[in-house]
Design a protein around this motif. Structure first.
Motif, PDB file in Angstrom:
ATOM      1  N   ARG A 314      53.290  46.763  -4.505  1.00 22.29           N
ATOM      2  CA  ARG A 314      52.480  46.333  -4.098  1.00 22.29           C
ATOM      3  C   ARG A 314      52.037  46.805  -2.998  1.00 22.29           C
ATOM      4  NH1 ARG A 314      53.101  43.542   0.525  1.00 22.29           N
ATOM      5  NH2 ARG A 314      53.051  41.108   0.128  1.00 22.29           N
ATOM      6  N   ALA A 315      52.639  47.930  -2.321  1.00 26.29           N
ATOM      7  CA  ALA A 315      52.062  48.937  -1.018  1.00 26.29           C
ATOM      8  C   ALA A 315      50.792  48.979  -1.679  1.00 26.29           C
ATOM      9  CB  ALA A 315      53.029  50.085  -0.610  1.00 26.29           C
ATOM     10  N   ALA A 316      50.532  50.101  -2.985  1.00 27.40           N
ATOM     11  CA  ALA A 316      48.923  50.017  -3.149  1.00 27.40           C
ATOM     12  C   ALA A 316      48.095  48.963  -3.707  1.00 27.40           C
ATOM     13  CB  ALA A 316      49.358  51.136  -4.905  1.00 27.40           C
ATOM     14  N   LEU A 317      48.640  47.698  -3.824  1.00 22.57           N
ATOM     15  CA  LEU A 317      47.332  46.975  -4.155  1.00 22.57           C
ATOM     16  C   LEU A 317      47.013  46.498  -3.049  1.00 22.57           C
ATOM     17  CD1 LEU A 317      49.188  45.120  -6.849  1.00 22.57           C
ATOM     18  CD2 LEU A 317      47.062  46.249  -7.024  1.00 22.57           C
ATOM     19  N   ARG A 318      48.239  46.532  -2.031  1.00 25.97           N
ATOM     20  CA  ARG A 318      47.390  46.021  -0.304  1.00 25.97           C
ATOM     21  C   ARG A 318      46.439  46.380   0.326  1.00 25.97           C
ATOM     22  NH1 ARG A 318      46.001  43.930   3.920  1.00 25.97           N
ATOM     23  NH2 ARG A 318      47.766  42.578   5.615  1.00 25.97           N
ATOM     24  N   ARG A 319      46.246  47.915   0.072  1.00 29.38           N
ATOM     25  CA  ARG A 319      45.745  49.179   0.632  1.00 29.38           C
ATOM     26  C   ARG A 319      44.696  49.355   0.166  1.00 29.38           C
ATOM     27  NH1 ARG A 319      47.516  54.582   0.527  1.00 29.38           N
ATOM     28  NH2 ARG A 319      46.530  55.763   1.056  1.00 29.38           N
ATOM     29  N   ILE A 320      44.308  48.562  -1.099  1.00 34.09           N
ATOM     30  CA  ILE A 320      43.483  48.371  -2.372  1.00 34.09           C
ATOM     31  C   ILE A 320      42.473  47.791  -1.495  1.00 34.09           C
ATOM     32  CG2 ILE A 320      42.131  47.711  -4.569  1.00 34.09           C
ATOM     33  CD1 ILE A 320      43.859  49.382  -5.467  1.00 34.09           C
ATOM     34  N   LEU A 321      43.279  46.182  -1.308  1.00 33.01           N
ATOM     35  CA  LEU A 321      41.610  45.133  -0.181  1.00 33.01           C
ATOM     36  C   LEU A 321      41.423  45.552   1.007  1.00 33.01           C
ATOM     37  CD1 LEU A 321      44.748  41.471  -0.766  1.00 33.01           C
ATOM     38  CD2 LEU A 321      42.810  42.100  -1.376  1.00 33.01           C
ATOM     39  N   VAL A 322      41.876  46.153   1.768  1.00 36.98           N
ATOM     40  CA  VAL A 322      41.075  46.955   2.835  1.00 36.98           C
ATOM     41  C   VAL A 322      40.780  47.872   3.252  1.00 36.98           C
ATOM     42  CG1 VAL A 322      42.306  44.607   4.121  1.00 36.98           C
ATOM     43  CG2 VAL A 322      43.456  47.199   3.575  1.00 36.98           C
ATOM     44  N   GLU A 323      41.326  48.769   2.743  1.00 36.87           N
ATOM     45  CA  GLU A 323      41.058  50.154   2.895  1.00 36.87           C
ATOM     46  C   GLU A 323      39.687  50.897   2.112  1.00 36.87           C
ATOM     47  OE1 GLU A 323      44.649  53.484   3.248  1.00 36.87           O
ATOM     48  OE2 GLU A 323      45.675  51.432   3.663  1.00 36.87           O
ATOM     49  N   PRO A 324      39.150  51.258   1.027  1.00 40.87           N
ATOM     50  CA  PRO A 324      37.946  51.464   0.584  1.00 40.87           C
ATOM     51  C   PRO A 324      36.668  51.851   1.008  1.00 40.87           C
ATOM     52  CG  PRO A 324      40.381  50.885  -1.127  1.00 40.87           C
ATOM     53  CD  PRO A 324      40.181  50.240  -0.066  1.00 40.87           C
ATOM     54  N   LYS A 325      36.338  52.027   0.916  1.00 40.77           N
ATOM     55  CA  LYS A 325      34.198  52.227   1.258  1.00 40.77           C
ATOM     56  C   LYS A 325      34.415  50.886   0.478  1.00 40.77           C
ATOM     57  CE  LYS A 325      32.636  56.714   2.934  1.00 40.77           C
ATOM     58  NZ  LYS A 325      31.808  56.998   3.066  1.00 40.77           N
ATOM     59  N   ASN A 326      34.509  50.707  -0.423  1.00 41.21           N
ATOM     60  CA  ASN A 326      33.861  49.039  -0.820  1.00 41.21           C
ATOM     61  C   ASN A 326      35.147  48.817  -1.629  1.00 41.21           C
ATOM     62  OD1 ASN A 326      35.054  51.023  -3.009  1.00 41.21           O
ATOM     63  ND2 ASN A 326      33.975  50.299  -4.483  1.00 41.21           N
ATOM     64  N   ALA A 327      36.848  48.314   0.053  1.00 37.12           N
ATOM     65  CA  ALA A 327      37.323  46.952   0.021  1.00 37.12           C
ATOM     66  C   ALA A 327      36.826  45.751  -0.502  1.00 37.12           C
ATOM     67  CB  ALA A 327      37.994  47.433   0.823  1.00 37.12           C
ATOM     68  N   ILE A 328      37.309  45.330  -1.483  1.00 34.61           N
ATOM     69  CA  ILE A 328      37.158  43.963  -1.348  1.00 34.61           C
ATOM     70  C   ILE A 328      36.358  42.767  -0.390  1.00 34.61           C
ATOM     71  CG2 ILE A 328      37.578  42.136  -2.976  1.00 34.61           C
ATOM     72  CD1 ILE A 328      40.036  43.274  -4.630  1.00 34.61           C
ATOM     73  N   THR A 329      37.501  43.029   0.648  1.00 31.95           N
ATOM     74  CA  THR A 329      37.317  42.327   2.276  1.00 31.95           C
ATOM     75  C   THR A 329      36.075  42.772   2.670  1.00 31.95           C
ATOM     76  OG1 THR A 329      38.576  43.723   2.834  1.00 31.95           O
ATOM     77  CG2 THR A 329      40.050  41.652   2.024  1.00 31.95           C
ATOM     78  N   LYS A 330      35.706  43.865   2.702  1.00 33.81           N
ATOM     79  CA  LYS A 330      34.934  44.099   2.826  1.00 33.81           C
ATOM     80  C   LYS A 330      33.688  44.114   2.615  1.00 33.81           C
ATOM     81  CE  LYS A 330      36.572  49.190   4.962  1.00 33.81           C
ATOM     82  NZ  LYS A 330      36.985  50.183   4.515  1.00 33.81           N
ATOM     83  N   GLN A 331      33.480  43.622   1.284  1.00 30.04           N
ATOM     84  CA  GLN A 331      32.235  43.319   0.107  1.00 30.04           C
ATOM     85  C   GLN A 331      32.307  41.694  -0.245  1.00 30.04           C
ATOM     86  OE1 GLN A 331      32.904  43.904  -4.260  1.00 30.04           O
ATOM     87  NE2 GLN A 331      34.158  46.015  -3.780  1.00 30.04           N
ATOM     88  N   TYR A 332      33.018  41.102   0.637  1.00 29.96           N
ATOM     89  CA  TYR A 332      33.122  39.714   1.423  1.00 29.96           C
ATOM     90  C   TYR A 332      32.264  39.368   2.464  1.00 29.96           C
ATOM     91  CZ  TYR A 332      35.140  38.098  -2.986  1.00 29.96           C
ATOM     92  OH  TYR A 332      35.004  37.955  -4.227  1.00 29.96           O
ATOM     93  N   GLN A 333      32.844  40.455   3.442  1.00 34.29           N
ATOM     94  CA  GLN A 333      32.705  40.318   5.007  1.00 34.29           C
ATOM     95  C   GLN A 333      31.184  40.179   4.932  1.00 34.29           C
ATOM     96  OE1 GLN A 333      35.432  43.066   6.238  1.00 34.29           O
ATOM     97  NE2 GLN A 333      36.433  41.265   7.604  1.00 34.29           N
ATOM     98  N   LYS A 334      30.798  41.231   4.505  1.00 32.28           N
ATOM     99  CA  LYS A 334      29.596  41.589   4.146  1.00 32.28           C
ATOM    100  C   LYS A 334      28.284  40.798   3.727  1.00 32.28           C
ATOM    101  CE  LYS A 334      26.374  45.506   3.249  1.00 32.28           C
ATOM    102  NZ  LYS A 334      25.900  46.934   2.793  1.00 32.28           N
ATOM    103  N   LEU A 335      28.701  39.881   2.004  1.00 32.24           N
ATOM    104  CA  LEU A 335      28.094  38.904   2.373  1.00 32.24           C
ATOM    105  C   LEU A 335      27.169  38.045   3.198  1.00 32.24           C
ATOM    106  CD1 LEU A 335      29.633  38.810  -1.983  1.00 32.24           C
ATOM    107  CD2 LEU A 335      27.031  38.784  -0.867  1.00 32.24           C
ATOM    108  N   MET A 336      29.206  37.362   4.431  1.00 31.68           N
ATOM    109  CA  MET A 336      28.512  36.423   4.703  1.00 31.68           C
ATOM    110  C   MET A 336      28.043  36.860   5.760  1.00 31.68           C
ATOM    111  SD  MET A 336      30.294  34.284   2.958  1.00 31.68           S
ATOM    112  CE  MET A 336      30.766  32.454   3.815  1.00 31.68           C
ATOM    113  N   ALA A 337      28.487  37.932   6.236  1.00 31.89           N
ATOM    114  CA  ALA A 337      27.545  38.345   7.458  1.00 31.89           C
ATOM    115  C   ALA A 337      26.041  37.510   7.635  1.00 31.89           C
ATOM    116  CB  ALA A 337      27.434  40.157   7.781  1.00 31.89           C
ATOM    117  N   MET A 338      25.537  38.216   5.673  1.00 34.04           N
ATOM    118  CA  MET A 338      24.008  37.855   5.530  1.00 34.04           C
ATOM    119  C   MET A 338      23.629  36.793   5.643  1.00 34.04           C
ATOM    120  SD  MET A 338      23.660  40.316   2.368  1.00 34.04           S
ATOM    121  CE  MET A 338      21.842  40.003   2.085  1.00 34.04           C
TER     122      MET A 338
END
Length: 417
Positions: A314-338
């Motif tokens: 669970r801890a690893a999956l939680r980090r995958i959502l927000v920490e990597p350079k291409n984290a999933i949440t960062k991708q959606y934030q970039k999409l919506m920022a456009m």
């Protein structure tokens, strides 16, 4: 009375009625028009062809294993053991390509890699990230579509066709690339005994892969082979290509457990049994387990580096959502920022998505599909709403995530009925 003379083509000298004339008295026939058109198309095609860029690999600039692992850490969460194995193997492989030609007779052999881990643990991501760091040609091949030569499906040489395309048909660059063969476990031998008949998509494919993995000169059809038998073959030396194989090997834990139980015999049997981590048997994987699963000994010998990927908690999956350079949440934030939308995620919403991914046993891939489900309605309506405003602030809450996932589940149930 003057006789009528057929016009003569000014280019080929052909006398025909199928001819065009110009005001200057020049004639051109239909055949020359077609030939001219063909030559113009070939010239245009050569002009738009991408320029070939050579690889600039040298020992001074080649990233060290610690550098490779540090780069992987930016994109892949956890899996430190697999990262270390992979970093050392890739570094040694490209050192082998750059070795000076000495007269001492020592030749460094190629070290292909096999990674074992359940789906969504990061096997493909690690291989793609290393290729991105080194800027070498990289391709992913699904082993399930490969069949023995002469049968419906793709030949093993098709793996090199895709790598050749990635290198813009530059053979020298192709021979320094990386091929990731996914789902290698799906071509396991169908029974414990060697097949006396054709095992078209199992043992037969393993036999076909041997010549690629061990390093040999292979004739590769650049257009795919079967549909273009008249084409010239391209010779590719696979001794310089790094092959990384990956597979889930579902059920191999039973093979590992059987082997460990047979070894735990004697006075210290209790102590050995207590030291075994039964929740992560993959860490004890050995080549004989791959053989028991169905890989032939010859192909295991050509994949000398064996590593495993730990199941994501669970801890690893939680980090995958927000920490990597291409984290999933960062991708959606970039999409919506456009669209001028500032997107934020509530911690409770992220925790709920992680819990659902664990419940469905989807691994890291499940995080993407679940987040897409949560975002779907917003991504549909927000671009139009944000067009009238300069910016919009949106917060993804747990209530919204629960409502969207429940809505998607109910729709799937309705479609199933």
């Amino acid at each position: 009375m003057a006789s009528y003379r057929k016009p003569v083509c000014s280019f080929c000298g052909q006398t025909t009625t199928n001819i065009f004339s110009s005001e200057t008295g020049t004639y051109i026939c239909y055949d020359c028009i077609e030939e001219g058109h063909r030559q113009v198309q070939e010239a245009l095609a050569k002009q738009v062809k991408k320029p070939v860029d050579k690889l600039n690999l040298d020992l001074a600039t080649l990233p060290r294993p610690t550098d490779i692992k540090a780069f992987l850490d930016q994109y892949v969460i956890g899996q430190d053991e697999a990262k270390r194995y992979l970093s050392v193997a890739v570094y040694n492989h490209y050192k082998r390509l750059l070795q000076p030609k000495d007269k001492d007779g020592v030749e460094i052999e190629k070290s292909n890699i096999i990674m074992v881990g359940s789906t969504g643990t990061g096997k493909t991501l690690m291989a793609r990230t290393i290729a991105k760091m080194l800027s070498v040609p990289f391709t992913i091949v699904d082993a399930t579509v490969l069949t023995e030569a002469g049968y419906v499906g793709e030949d093993v040489e098709s793996t090199l066709v895709r790598l050749l395309e990635e290198a813009n048909y530059d053979v020298e660059k192709t021979q320094k690339g990386i091929v990731f063969i996914d789902e290698i476990d799906k071509i396991a031998r169908k029974s414990d005994n060697p097949s006396i008949t054709r095992d078209v998509s199992g043992e037969g494919v393993q036999q076909g892969l041997l010549k690629l993995l061990e390093g040999s000169v292979v004739n590769v059809p650049p257009k795919g082979g079967r549909k273009h038998p008249e084409q010239e073959f391209v010779k590719i030396d696979t001794s310089q290509i790094l092959f990384i194989c990956g597979g889930a090997f579902d059920g191999i834990e039973r093979k590992i457990a059987q082997r460990l139980n047979t070894q735990v015999v004697g006075f210290d049997a209790v102590q050995k049994a207590q030291r075994i981590d039964k929740n992560n048997l993959l860490r004890y994987i050995a080549p004989q387990d791959l053989k028991s699963f169905g890989l032939i000994p010859e192909i295991i010998g050509r994949l000398p580096i064996l590593t495993y990927l730990e199941p994501l908690d669970r801890a690893a999956l939680r980090r995958i959502l927000v920490e990597p350079k291409n984290a999933i949440t960062k991708q959606y934030q970039k999409l919506m920022a456009m669209d001028g939308v500032q997107l934020r995620f509530e911690d409770e919403a992220l925790d709920y998505i992680v819990d659902k991914a664990i419940e469905f046993k989807l691994g890291a891939r499940g995080l993407r599909s679940l987040t897409e489900t949560v975002m779907m309605d917003l991504m549909y309506s927000l671009p139009a709403e944000a067009k009238d405003k300069k910016s919009t602030d949106v917060l993804i809450t747990r209530e919204l995530a629960e409502r969207q996932i429940a809505k998607a589940d109910s729709l799937r149930l309705q479609n199933a009925v």
